[in-house]
Design a protein around this motif. Structure first.
Motif, mmCIF file in Angstrom:
data_model
loop_
_atom_site.group_PDB
_atom_site.id
_atom_site.type_symbol
_atom_site.label_atom_id
_atom_site.label_comp_id
_atom_site.label_asym_id
_atom_site.label_seq_id
_atom_site.Cartn_x
_atom_site.Cartn_y
_atom_site.Cartn_z
ATOM 1 N N LEU A 11 0.828 -1.207 0.000
ATOM 2 C CA LEU A 11 0.000 0.000 0.000
ATOM 3 C C LEU A 11 0.864 1.259 0.000
ATOM 4 N N ILE A 12 1.957 1.216 0.772
ATOM 5 C CA ILE A 12 2.862 2.370 0.841
ATOM 6 C C ILE A 12 3.610 2.539 -0.476
ATOM 7 N N ASN A 13 4.139 1.439 -1.008
ATOM 8 C CA ASN A 13 4.929 1.514 -2.244
ATOM 9 C C ASN A 13 4.100 1.944 -3.444
ATOM 10 N N ASP A 14 2.812 1.588 -3.437
ATOM 11 C CA ASP A 14 1.918 1.983 -4.530
ATOM 12 C C ASP A 14 1.225 3.315 -4.256
ATOM 13 N N HIS A 15 1.685 4.019 -3.216
ATOM 14 C CA HIS A 15 1.162 5.348 -2.863
ATOM 15 C C HIS A 15 -0.340 5.315 -2.571
ATOM 16 N N GLY A 50 -5.263 4.612 10.920
ATOM 17 C CA GLY A 50 -5.322 3.392 10.131
ATOM 18 C C GLY A 50 -5.705 3.655 8.688
ATOM 19 N N CYS A 51 -5.780 2.574 7.918
ATOM 20 C CA CYS A 51 -6.113 2.663 6.498
ATOM 21 C C CYS A 51 -6.993 1.474 6.116
ATOM 22 N N TYR A 52 -8.089 1.746 5.433
ATOM 23 C CA TYR A 52 -8.957 0.664 4.982
ATOM 24 C C TYR A 52 -8.265 -0.133 3.875
ATOM 25 N N VAL A 53 -8.304 -1.459 3.993
ATOM 26 C CA VAL A 53 -7.685 -2.334 3.001
ATOM 27 C C VAL A 53 -8.595 -2.395 1.773
ATOM 28 N N PRO A 54 -8.033 -2.215 0.569
ATOM 29 C CA PRO A 54 -8.874 -2.148 -0.629
ATOM 30 C C PRO A 54 -9.537 -3.462 -1.033
ATOM 31 N N TYR A 55 -8.876 -4.598 -0.724
ATOM 32 C CA TYR A 55 -9.495 -5.882 -1.078
ATOM 33 C C TYR A 55 -9.426 -6.826 0.116
ATOM 34 N N GLY A 87 -5.426 -7.893 0.431
ATOM 35 C CA GLY A 87 -4.430 -7.508 -0.565
ATOM 36 C C GLY A 87 -4.773 -6.163 -1.165
ATOM 37 N N ILE A 88 -3.900 -5.676 -2.046
ATOM 38 C CA ILE A 88 -4.203 -4.425 -2.732
ATOM 39 C C ILE A 88 -5.208 -4.669 -3.853
ATOM 40 N N ASN A 89 -5.349 -5.928 -4.256
ATOM 41 C CA ASN A 89 -6.368 -6.321 -5.229
ATOM 42 C C ASN A 89 -6.559 -7.828 -5.140
#
Length: 272
Positions: A150-154, A186-191, A206-208
């Protein structure tokens, strides 16, 4: 002089640079321009053009005052002494814009949201409850891996919202010495996905969907142990997954001290 200032402005507009750094450059350039105005005013006075020289001197003095104010605003964390800007605005009838909640404390109170990915659809609050996730060491590493993705993909920031140690120390005092996390609340997980496999409710994130990872299984929903729930009679769904934890800072003797811990997940379950 104005051509030179316009040239500097054009150059800075072509460069992708942080707004605060750009403002600091403008302050330095403005200060140098002020020195030039003072030089011109003294030249006029020296050559006998008293009125013109005094006008230039007063204009330079007026502009230098605002350079002084901006220096304190962009280079320090202190309030400028003799700040008359509010009185000047009042005299001119200018209403200040409503301040945005840009303080670290204000940002910490929010939750990062990845492109609107908050929940898996809409569920009524009376049909939702928290759940406890059990993860082995390798699954904990996968949670950390998703956080890194998540961090690396901004998609998530983990830099204390760009705040200086001075501001973080101030926020620590305001928060009663509660730790300040690099990702905030915190941050909501996209998938995310909940699957009943081999008698367990396994959780994937995961991110997807293509990069989903198994990160553990449910052990408790609300106050009830998972083995007390009859999966043939009760349908449960994963409503949201919030990534929390990670690096955080606490108050130190001189500067904040950073600590490192694993990221964790807060889950909300919906049921029928």
């Amino acid at each position: 002089m104005f051509s030179f200032l316009d040239f500097i402005n054009r150059i800075l507009n072509y460069i992708d640079i942080d707004t605060k750094i750009k403002s600091r450059i403008y302050i330095i350039v403005g200060f140098l321009a002020n020195i030039y105005l003072f030089y011109v005013s003294f030249k006029f006075i020296h050559n006998g053009f008293m009125t013109r020289g005094i006008v230039f001197f007063l204009v330079a003095l007026f502009l230098l005052y605002f350079v002084y104010l901006n220096y304190f605003y962009y280079f320090t964390e202190k309030q400028a002494p003799f700040d008359l800007s509010s009185k000047i605005m009042h005299k001119l009838g200018i209403k200040p814009r409503e301040p945005k909640n840009t303080s670290l404390r204000g940002r910490q109170s929010g939750i990062q949201n990845v492109r609107g990915a908050i929940s898996n659809g809409y569920f009524k609050e009376n049909r939702m409850m928290p759940a406890i996730l059990s993860s082995n060491p390798s699954e904990v590493e996968r949670i950390n891996q998703v956080a890194d993705d998540l961090i690396n993909d901004h998609l998530m920031t983990a830099n204390y919202f760009g705040s200086s140690d001075v501001r973080i120390n101030r926020a620590l005092k305001e928060n009663g010495d509660k730790p300040i996390y690099a990702i905030g609340k915190g941050c909501y997980v996209p998938y995310f996905l909940l699957k009943f496999e081999s008698g367990k409710y396994n959780v994937y994130i995961g991110i997807n969907q293509a990069n989903r990872l198994l990160v553990g299984h449910l052990t408790q929903i609300g106050m009830q142990k998972i083995n007390q729930i009859d999966h043939n009679r009760v349908d449960i769904f994963l409503a949201s997954v919030l990534l929390v934890g990670g690096p955080f800072k606490t108050e130190g003797r001189l500067n904040p001290v950073e600590h490192h811990q694993n990221y964790q997940l807060k889950l909300k379950i919906a049921f029928n």
